[in-house]
Design an enzyme around this catalytic site. Structure first.
Site, PDB file in Angstrom:
ATOM      1  N   LYS A 103       0.839  -1.208   0.000  1.00  0.00           N
ATOM      2  CA  LYS A 103       0.000   0.000   0.000  1.00  0.00           C
ATOM      3  C   LYS A 103       0.872   1.256   0.000  1.00  0.00           C
ATOM      4  CE  LYS A 103      -2.272   2.399   3.198  1.00  0.00           C
ATOM      5  NZ  LYS A 103      -2.844   2.551   4.509  1.00  0.00           N
ATOM      6  N   ASP A 106      -6.887   1.160   0.866  1.00  0.00           N
ATOM      7  CA  ASP A 106      -6.841   1.391   2.309  1.00  0.00           C
ATOM      8  C   ASP A 106      -8.215   1.018   2.869  1.00  0.00           C
ATOM      9  OD1 ASP A 106      -8.573   3.435   1.698  1.00  0.00           O
ATOM     10  OD2 ASP A 106      -7.550   4.933   2.919  1.00  0.00           O
TER      11      ASP A 106
END
Ligand code: SF4
Length: 227
Positions: free
Chosen positions: A138, A156
């Site tokens: 991420k 997220d």
């Protein structure tokens, strides 16, 4: 006597909104019109500050990170600066972002690798970025994308929740969600798509109390829209 099983709410909702392939374009368009200001909320002036900010943002808010980095970046300007102080000093300087011991260790490991393997520069590929200590997919996706080298879709907590509510994925695992999204979202929208979902999640589609009555995606584009 046979009892009639009512058609499920989910099926009804899917029928109402139609297939995800047909919805993705209008979803992006409407969210882009609604959140024209949707960009990264972290403050940074160069690739190194971006990388550090994203690493510090784990398990805390962007507002909190910005508060800490406002002074941190005056003291630490180059990778060498993070290694020139004792670990405990760096821990104190980033304390307010939480998980400060682990974050300080990751930052110092990352700075060491930047100096030893990347001439002190932040790399641009996911493969290289994920080699840095403490940099998961991420973080790598956010950094690459903000530096103009988008190679995936950032997932997220907001992106995960909204993708599920919008019926774009049924997965739980972020990597699998990203896999579903990159097959669905046009490549040209990979960079802005997460920002749009993040801002929509913050402003309208709250985790506990989604405000469907004020949502530009209700009712025709969202199978989870409440009447
Ligand atoms: S209609 Fe409701 S559940 Fe769907 S995206 Fe909008 S706020 Fe979220």
């Amino acid at each position: 006597m046979m009892t009639r099983v009512p058609r499920s709410y989910v099926k009804e909702a899917r029928k109402r909104t139609g297939p995800k392939r047909a919805r993705i374009g209008p979803i992006v368009e409407r969210l882009a019109a609604e959140h024209a200001d949707a960009t990264i909320a972290l403050r940074f002036r160069d690739p190194l500050e971006l990388l550090v900010s994203v690493m510090l943002s784990a398990q805390t808010t962007d507002v909190n990170v910005n508060r800490v980095t406002a002074t941190l970046f005056e003291k630490y300007r180059r990778p060498e600066d993070y290694l020139a102080v004792p670990q405990e000093e760096l821990e104190r300087d980033i304390f307010a972002t939480g998980f400060y011991r682990q974050k300080a260790r990751s930052l110092r490991g990352t700075m060491r690798m930047l100096l030893e393997e990347f001439d002190g520069e932040v790399p641009r590929t996911l493969e290289e970025l994920t080699r840095l200590p403490g940099v998961a997919r991420k973080t790598a996706n956010v950094v690459a994308s903000e530096l103009g080298h988008t190679q995936g879709i950032v997932v997220d907590t907001h992106v995960r929740r909204l993708s599920q509510r919008l019926g774009l994925t049924r997965r739980e695992d972020p990597v699998k969600i990203e896999h579903d999204l990159v097959r669905l979202v046009p490549r040209a929208d990979w960079a802005r798509f997460p920002h749009l979902l993040i801002w929509h999640g913050r402003r309208v589609c709250d985790a506990r109390r989604p405000r469907c009555e004020d949502c530009v995606l209700a009712p025709d584009l969202c199978p989870s829209a409440r009447a």
